[in-house]
Design an enzyme around this catalytic site. Structure first.
Site, mmCIF file in Angstrom:
data_model
loop_
_atom_site.group_PDB
_atom_site.id
_atom_site.type_symbol
_atom_site.label_atom_id
_atom_site.label_comp_id
_atom_site.label_asym_id
_atom_site.label_seq_id
_atom_site.Cartn_x
_atom_site.Cartn_y
_atom_site.Cartn_z
ATOM 1 N N HIS A 100 82.394 91.151 48.380
ATOM 2 C CA HIS A 100 81.230 91.379 47.529
ATOM 3 C C HIS A 100 80.439 92.498 48.202
ATOM 4 C CE1 HIS A 100 81.845 86.957 46.962
ATOM 5 N NE2 HIS A 100 81.531 87.207 45.720
ATOM 6 N N ASP A 103 78.156 91.216 50.918
ATOM 7 C CA ASP A 103 78.592 90.650 52.202
ATOM 8 C C ASP A 103 79.129 91.718 53.139
ATOM 9 O OD1 ASP A 103 80.623 88.736 50.150
ATOM 10 O OD2 ASP A 103 81.464 90.432 51.234
HETATM 11 C C1 XLS Z 1 82.731 81.262 43.987
HETATM 12 C C2 XLS Z 1 83.708 82.288 43.630
HETATM 13 C C3 XLS Z 1 83.513 83.625 44.321
HETATM 14 C C4 XLS Z 1 84.352 84.669 43.644
HETATM 15 C C5 XLS Z 1 83.901 86.063 43.902
HETATM 16 O O1 XLS Z 1 82.871 80.076 43.704
HETATM 17 O O2 XLS Z 1 84.980 81.794 43.876
HETATM 18 O O3 XLS Z 1 83.787 83.502 45.660
HETATM 19 O O4 XLS Z 1 85.688 84.555 44.005
HETATM 20 O O5 XLS Z 1 82.605 86.271 43.496
#
Ligand code: XLS
Ligand code: NI
Ligand code: NI
Length: 435
Positions: A100, A103
């Site tokens: 993301h 992050d």
């Molecule tokens: C959260 C989601 C997230 C997605 C990406 O539950 O799995 O991690 O994979 O935003």
């Protein structure tokens, strides 16, 4: 300098090895159905879980030891984390990663500053990718953590918040393109509602589709040819998320003319939260030609949250690999460990045990699935089960060559249909022969 001193490069040592820092089943260069395990799996590590998950839960803060992280929002700290992450990828022999925007780089007090930080960190990530050969499986924008997204991003009742989210998607797409990302994911963290009393559902769905169309159009403009995905999840954090499961996502994509542009990124724990098996979700996606990528984890059925545990259930990985092989395998997608250690597994070396276990579980799943396919009895059973559709009345219905009156006349001339057993237990036994 090493951030994981004492941890060796993880190598394949075979099933009799007792070394916790070795693969027992994942042998990257071994051929299965004519393709290396590495190419079948396309394993990816999730930046958010490996580098940013402090392992907090609703009742207490994080426990994870991250001696390299000064916990500041500085670009220097973000760059250092990237170095730590690439040492991890190297030692794990994992070829891909996912991120993301927020992050990998900090969210600062305005979009210009956040974009600038993202630019600096992605410059560094690009260098790291070039010097190691690691690749970006997919990027995404975090449109759910910041308080501004409390009511959603693409589905916010506030148009300025929608615009902020869209601007963040633009920057995240730029970053994904710059890093040669093979895909881009939309997970609608808060794209749903807490109560319908305050919600105009139709308008929110229109806006969510508008956001996806804007992204698809922008990707064309900048020459991003990666695959877009939408990731289903029924709830948590919201009461109901619009992209609740594979079928709901497909319906949404069809309704808004997005089927040509997006596939699904399916996550095992999200399937269970939706009351489905992962096999069900994969089967629904594959039937629509939309099986794109997988967030590999598993949930704890006793807890009932999105516990995002590492996949260790070999029955589960076998079913996933069986469906994947049947669908021709990954093209742009991969197996992304969207999984976190338990709060009690707080030491850096636990990151390694967790990923080793997941990779070995998938290697065993792959081998079992390939053996089931080579054996052929399962496929043969299913083919035979539908044999009555290959000729006579069945073929006429399938080719639309018969009317309801003709069907009725046919049935009137026939004895009561005879049923064959579904043989579920026999087939379950057959699968277990290979596990
Ligand atoms: C959260 C989601 C997230 C997605 C990406 O539950 O799995 O991690 O994979 O935003
Ligand atoms: Ni996920
Ligand atoms: Ni999850």
């Amino acid at each position: 300098m090493s951030y994981f001193p004492g941890i060796p490069k993880i190598q394949f040592e075979g099933p009799s090895s007792k070394n916790p820092f070795a693969f027992k089943h994942y042998n990257p260069d071994e051929l299965v159905e004519g393709k290396t395990m590495r190419d079948h799996m396309r394993f990816a590590a999730a930046y958010w879980h490996v580098m940013r998950n402090g392992l907090g839960d609703p009742f207490g803060g994080g426990t994870a030891l991250m001696p390299w992280d000064d916990q500041s929002d500085s670009v220097e700290n973000a760059i250092k984390r990237a170095d730590v992450f690439f040492e991890f990828l190297d030692k794990m022999d994992i070829g891909y990663y996912c991120f993301h925007d927020r992050d990998i780089a900090p969210e600062l007090n305005n979009l210009a500053k956040s974009n600038e930080a993202l630019e600096k960190v992605t410059d560094h990530l690009l260098q790291l990718q070039q010097s190691t050969g690691k690749k970006l499986l997919w990027g995404t924008a975090c449109l759910f953590s910041h308080p501004r997204y409390a009511h959603g991003a693409g589905t916010s009742p506030n148009a300025e918040v929608f615009a902020y989210g869209a601007a963040q998607v633009k920057a995240a797409l730029d970053a994904t393109l710059k890093l040669g990302g093979e895909g881009y994911v939309f997970w609608g963290g808060r794209e749903g509602y807490a109560t319908l009393l305050n919600t105009d559902m139709k308008r929110e769905l229109d806006h969510l589709a508008a956001l996806l169309h804007l992204a698809v159009d922008y990707a064309k403009k900048i020459g991003f040819t990666g695959q877009f995905y939408i990731e289903p999840k029924p709830r948590e954090p919201s009461t109901h998320q619009y992209d609740s499961d594979a079928a709901a996502c497909l319906n949404f994509l069809r309704e808004y003319g997005l089927m040509d542009h997006l596939k699904l990124n399916l996550e095992t724990n999200h399937a269970t939260l939706a009351g489905h098996t992962m096999l069900h979700e994969m089967t629904v996606a594959a039937a629509a030609g939309a099986l794109g990528s997988i967030d590999a984890n598993q949930g704890d059925e006793l807890i009932g949250w999105d516990t995002d545990q590492f996949p260790t259930d070999i029955y589960l990985t076998t079913s996933i690999m069986l469906k994947l092989l049947e669908s021709g395998g990954f093209t742009t997608g991969g197996l992304n460990f969207d999984a976190k250690r338990r709060r009690e597994s707080h030491e850096p070396e636990d990151l390694f045990h967790a990923h080793i276990g997941g990779m070995d579980a998938f290697a065993r799943g792959l081998k079992s699935a390939a053996a089931i396919r080579a054996d052929g009895r399962l496929e043969e059973f299913v083919t035979k089960r539908y044999a009555s559709w290959n000729e006579g009345i069945g073929a006429k219905v399938e080719t639309k060559a018969i009317s309801l009156e003709e069907i009725s006349a046919h049935v009137l001339s026939q004895p009561e249909p005879k049923l064959a057993s579904g043989r579920q237990e026999m087939l379950e036994n057959l699968v277990n022969e290979f596990i």
